[in-house]
Design an enzyme around this catalytic site. Structure first.
Site, PDB file in Angstrom:
ATOM      1  CB  ALA A 134     -64.667  35.460  86.731  1.00  0.00           C
TER       2      ALA A 134
ATOM      3  NE  ARG B 136     -61.600  38.940 101.626  1.00  0.00           N
ATOM      4  CZ  ARG B 136     -61.933  40.191 101.314  1.00  0.00           C
ATOM      5  NH1 ARG B 136     -62.417  40.986 102.254  1.00  0.00           N
ATOM      6  NH2 ARG B 136     -61.810  40.629 100.088  1.00  0.00           N
TER       7      ARG B 136
ATOM      8  CE  LYS C 280     -65.121  36.956  94.884  1.00  0.00           C
ATOM      9  NZ  LYS C 280     -64.456  38.092  95.537  1.00  0.00           N
TER      10      LYS C 280
ATOM     11  N   GLY D 245     -53.021  39.932  88.962  1.00  0.00           N
ATOM     12  CA  GLY D 245     -53.696  41.192  89.267  1.00  0.00           C
ATOM     13  C   GLY D 245     -54.693  41.594  88.195  1.00  0.00           C
TER      14      GLY D 245
ATOM     15  NE  ARG E 129     -88.967  10.101  95.486  1.00  0.00           N
ATOM     16  CZ  ARG E 129     -88.798   8.777  95.568  1.00  0.00           C
ATOM     17  NH1 ARG E 129     -89.631   8.053  96.308  1.00  0.00           N
ATOM     18  NH2 ARG E 129     -87.816   8.184  94.938  1.00  0.00           N
TER      19      ARG E 129
ATOM     20  CE  LYS F 163     -90.284   6.084  91.553  1.00  0.00           C
ATOM     21  NZ  LYS F 163     -89.422   4.895  91.532  1.00  0.00           N
TER      22      LYS F 163
ATOM     23  CE1 TYR G 185     -93.137   5.925  96.672  1.00  0.00           C
ATOM     24  CE2 TYR G 185     -93.556   3.595  96.253  1.00  0.00           C
ATOM     25  CZ  TYR G 185     -92.859   4.764  95.977  1.00  0.00           C
ATOM     26  OH  TYR G 185     -91.896   4.769  95.008  1.00  0.00           O
TER      27      TYR G 185
ATOM     28  CB  SER H  31    -108.470   1.694 103.659  1.00  0.00           C
ATOM     29  OG  SER H  31    -109.230   2.859 103.447  1.00  0.00           O
TER      30      SER H  31
ATOM     31  CB  ALA I 114    -110.300  -2.398 103.524  1.00  0.00           C
TER      32      ALA I 114
HETATM   33  C1  UD1 Z   1     -60.568  45.945  93.233  1.00  0.00           C
HETATM   34  C2  UD1 Z   1     -59.959  47.307  92.869  1.00  0.00           C
HETATM   35  C3  UD1 Z   1     -60.396  48.340  93.904  1.00  0.00           C
HETATM   36  C4  UD1 Z   1     -61.922  48.372  93.996  1.00  0.00           C
HETATM   37  C5  UD1 Z   1     -62.470  47.000  94.272  1.00  0.00           C
HETATM   38  C6  UD1 Z   1     -63.979  47.036  94.158  1.00  0.00           C
HETATM   39  C7  UD1 Z   1     -57.797  46.762  91.868  1.00  0.00           C
HETATM   40  C8  UD1 Z   1     -56.342  46.703  92.075  1.00  0.00           C
HETATM   41  N1  UD1 Z   1     -58.514  47.168  92.887  1.00  0.00           N
HETATM   42  O1  UD1 Z   1     -60.007  45.580  94.479  1.00  0.00           O
HETATM   43  O2  UD1 Z   1     -59.912  49.616  93.538  1.00  0.00           O
HETATM   44  O3  UD1 Z   1     -62.324  49.280  94.999  1.00  0.00           O
HETATM   45  O4  UD1 Z   1     -61.992  46.053  93.284  1.00  0.00           O
HETATM   46  O5  UD1 Z   1     -64.504  45.788  94.552  1.00  0.00           O
HETATM   47  O6  UD1 Z   1     -58.260  46.490  90.775  1.00  0.00           O
HETATM   48  N2  UD1 Z   1     -59.163  39.210  89.343  1.00  0.00           N
HETATM   49  C9  UD1 Z   1     -58.706  38.490  88.267  1.00  0.00           C
HETATM   50  N3  UD1 Z   1     -57.369  38.244  88.142  1.00  0.00           N
HETATM   51  C10 UD1 Z   1     -56.469  38.715  89.041  1.00  0.00           C
HETATM   52  C11 UD1 Z   1     -56.939  39.454  90.134  1.00  0.00           C
HETATM   53  C12 UD1 Z   1     -58.268  39.698  90.259  1.00  0.00           C
HETATM   54  O7  UD1 Z   1     -59.497  38.048  87.434  1.00  0.00           O
HETATM   55  O8  UD1 Z   1     -55.271  38.460  88.838  1.00  0.00           O
HETATM   56  C13 UD1 Z   1     -60.594  39.464  89.472  1.00  0.00           C
HETATM   57  C14 UD1 Z   1     -61.179  38.887  90.741  1.00  0.00           C
HETATM   58  O9  UD1 Z   1     -61.672  37.582  90.522  1.00  0.00           O
HETATM   59  C15 UD1 Z   1     -62.307  39.870  91.038  1.00  0.00           C
HETATM   60  C16 UD1 Z   1     -61.820  41.186  90.451  1.00  0.00           C
HETATM   61  O10 UD1 Z   1     -60.816  40.845  89.534  1.00  0.00           O
HETATM   62  O11 UD1 Z   1     -63.517  39.500  90.389  1.00  0.00           O
HETATM   63  C17 UD1 Z   1     -61.290  42.134  91.501  1.00  0.00           C
HETATM   64  O12 UD1 Z   1     -60.163  41.564  92.103  1.00  0.00           O
HETATM   65  P1  UD1 Z   1     -59.878  41.665  93.660  1.00  0.00           P
HETATM   66  O13 UD1 Z   1     -58.596  41.048  93.958  1.00  0.00           O
HETATM   67  O14 UD1 Z   1     -61.065  41.199  94.422  1.00  0.00           O
HETATM   68  O15 UD1 Z   1     -59.709  43.233  93.815  1.00  0.00           O
HETATM   69  P2  UD1 Z   1     -60.089  44.068  95.068  1.00  0.00           P
HETATM   70  O16 UD1 Z   1     -59.034  43.932  96.082  1.00  0.00           O
HETATM   71  O17 UD1 Z   1     -61.469  43.770  95.470  1.00  0.00           O
HETATM   72 CA    CA Z   2     -63.113  42.176  95.410  1.00  0.00          CA
END
Ligand code: UD1
Ligand code: CA
Length: 458
Positions: free
Chosen positions: A8, A14, A21, A76, A329, A347, A362, A401, A419
């Site tokens: 997370a 997006r 998110k 990643g 309320r 309230k 009220y 009233s 009233a």
């Molecule tokens: C990832 C998978 C993909 C899969 C897809 C399904 C990888 C490289 N790819 O792609 O194969 O089909 O999910 O939805 O894993 N996150 C981190 N730290 C980071 C990067 C990401 O915690 O450095 C978390 C994001 O918050 C998210 C999850 O990992 O909850 C997936 O990351 P995201 O970048 O959305 O991967 P996708 O491109 O969706």
């Molecule tokens: Ca994703």
């Protein structure tokens, strides 16, 4: 021994929102909250949530029981899992799950853990076959159907893009096997990130077996945009409604009924269309709610009838009635059989057993005893511009009233007000209080008026 690692830390670009998110809500629960709720019945040894982007905001919505690991910067999914593992006590298995997949069910996660145990695999991946897998990592298999690798869309050639089986990003790993390959995952790919999906190819290269479980495409749906958020919310809403109806809740037109995740509705309650039950709302058996009710953190007791109303932090007692067009309320309490009728706002007040506020009133900062009646247009004048004051009304009182009850003021048991009175002094029990000028009559007024008009015209 199994640890869950919930990913997370990503930004969720997006969503075009300052809120991270996974802190967005669907049916009253955060996205990460739905994932934790699916994990909860599995009673895993530890759950680690990897946070990074908006870490404080995500932390704020997490329960105390989870371990929080901070990934900074976000390099990643492989890096995220590494950070998560470092924060966890060692266990044999790791269940990896993205924080943005609120439709995953406990049953599917159970099935994945069982499949992993059966296969004695180094990793078991949850996959789904989608009509349109655009954007997802694809599951590449050999001719015998054995998993070879996962290739991200951006790094895939045309043949790989034509594969419909996608990686959901939910996996069970043998911890030792995962730990052995993680350090070998680099970032030589289109996004320059360390991909967890590379662990699959590396494990295969080491001669390990990768098992898979294929799930319903609906559960594979992640949330990247508000369009997807609305879609998963609709699925969750239908699931909640189905569960409630199966348990004995009557729903008239369930497509128009919204019951948030943490609301309790007892079997034998009836919900009408355009009902929104939110927060910690509780509805008892035999209560009828709707149409057109928005209730937040409100308790509605057995046999109560509430329609066309907004309730926020209110308590509606047994067989009490609310609406149409009422606003209750915080701190509004209707005791058994009490009534808050049409165009009534209440309230921080108690309306005692059997007492009625039927129309246009009220009531703020008041305590009303039993079997009293407030006439149409009654106002508790509770605010002097500086402070709020209380109005106390006894039992079997009749407020005429259009009475203004200027607080602080107390109306004794069985007292009456005339009233149109503006009551500024306490009224002793059994007394009629009238405060208004004596009525005067101007006789022959209409005739005189007509004559004057004629004279003017000449
Ligand atoms: C990832 C998978 C993909 C899969 C897809 C399904 C990888 C490289 N790819 O792609 O194969 O089909 O999910 O939805 O894993 N996150 C981190 N730290 C980071 C990067 C990401 O915690 O450095 C978390 C994001 O918050 C998210 C999850 O990992 O909850 C997936 O990351 P995201 O970048 O959305 O991967 P996708 O491109 O969706
Ligand atoms: Ca994703």
């Amino acid at each position: 021994m199994t640890t869950a690692i919930v990913l997370a830390a990503g930004k969720g670009t997006r969503m075009r929102s300052d809120l991270p998110k996974v802190a967005h809500r669907a049916m009253g629960r955060t996205l990460v909250g739905w994932v934790l709720a699916a994990l909860e019945p599995l009673h895993l040894d530890e759950t680690v949530v990897v946070v990074g982007h908006g870490a404080d905001e995500v932390r704020a919505v997490l329960p105390d029981e989870v371990t929080v690991a901070v990934q900074e910067p976000q390099r990643g999914t492989a890096d995220a899992v590494e950070v998560g593992l470092a924060a966890a006590a060692p266990t044999e298995r790791v269940l990896v799950i993205p924080g943005d997949m609120p439709l995953l069910t406990t049953a599917t996660l159970e099935g994945l853990l069982a499949a992993h145990a059966d296969a004695e695999a180094a990793a078991t991946m949850l996959t789904a076959v989608l009509d349109d897998p655009t954007g997802y990592g694809r599951v590449v298999r050999d001719d015998a159907g054995r998993v070879l690798a996962v290739v991200e869309e951006r790094d895939a050639d045309a043949a790989t893009r034509a594969i419909h089986e996608m990686n959901t990003s939910v996996y069970v790993f043998d911890t030792a096997a995962l730990a052995a390959v993680l350090p070998r995952i680099g970032d030589a790919n289109h996004q320059g990130e360390r991909y967890l999906t590379d662990a699959v190819g590396l494990l295969v290269a080491d001669g390990a077996t990768i098992a898979t479980l294929t799930t319903d495409p609906e559960e594979a749906e992640g949330v990247n945009t508000h369009v997807q958020l609305a879609h998963v919310a609709a699925v969750l809403r239908r699931r909640i409604n189905r569960r409630l109806m199966e348990a004995g809740v009557a729903m008239v037109d369930p497509d128009r009924i919204h019951v948030e995740a943490d609301v309790a509705v007892a079997p034998g309650a009836t919900l009408w269309p355009n009902v929104y039950l939110r927060g910690a709302t509780e509805i008892a058996a035999g209560a009828e709610v709707g149409p057109d009710v928005d209730a937040l953190d409100t308790t509605i007791a057995e046999g109560a009838r509430v329609r066309n109303a907004v309730l926020d932090g209110a308590v509606v007692g047994p067989r009490a009635t609310v609406g149409p067009y009422a606003y209750l309320r915080p701190g509004a309490v209707l005791e058994e059989g009490a009534k808050a009728g049409c165009h009534v706002e209440i309230k921080n007040s108690v309306v005692g057993r059997g007492s009625k506020v039927p129309h246009l009133a009220y009531v703020g900062d008041a305590t009303i005893g039993e079997d009293s009646n407030l006439g149409a247009g009654t106002v508790t004048v509770n605010y002097d511009g500086y402070e709020k004051h209380r109005t106390i009304i006894g039992d079997r009182v009749r407020i005429g009233s259009d009475t203004m009850l200027v607080a602080p003021v107390e109306i004794g048991d069985e007292a009456y007000t005339g009233a149109g009175s503006v009551i500024t002094r306490d009224v002793p029990p059994g007394t009629l209080a009238v405060e208004r000028s004596p009525q005067t009559h101007v006789e022959g007024y209409a005739e005189r008026r007509k004559r004057r008009a004629q004279e003017k015209r000449g």
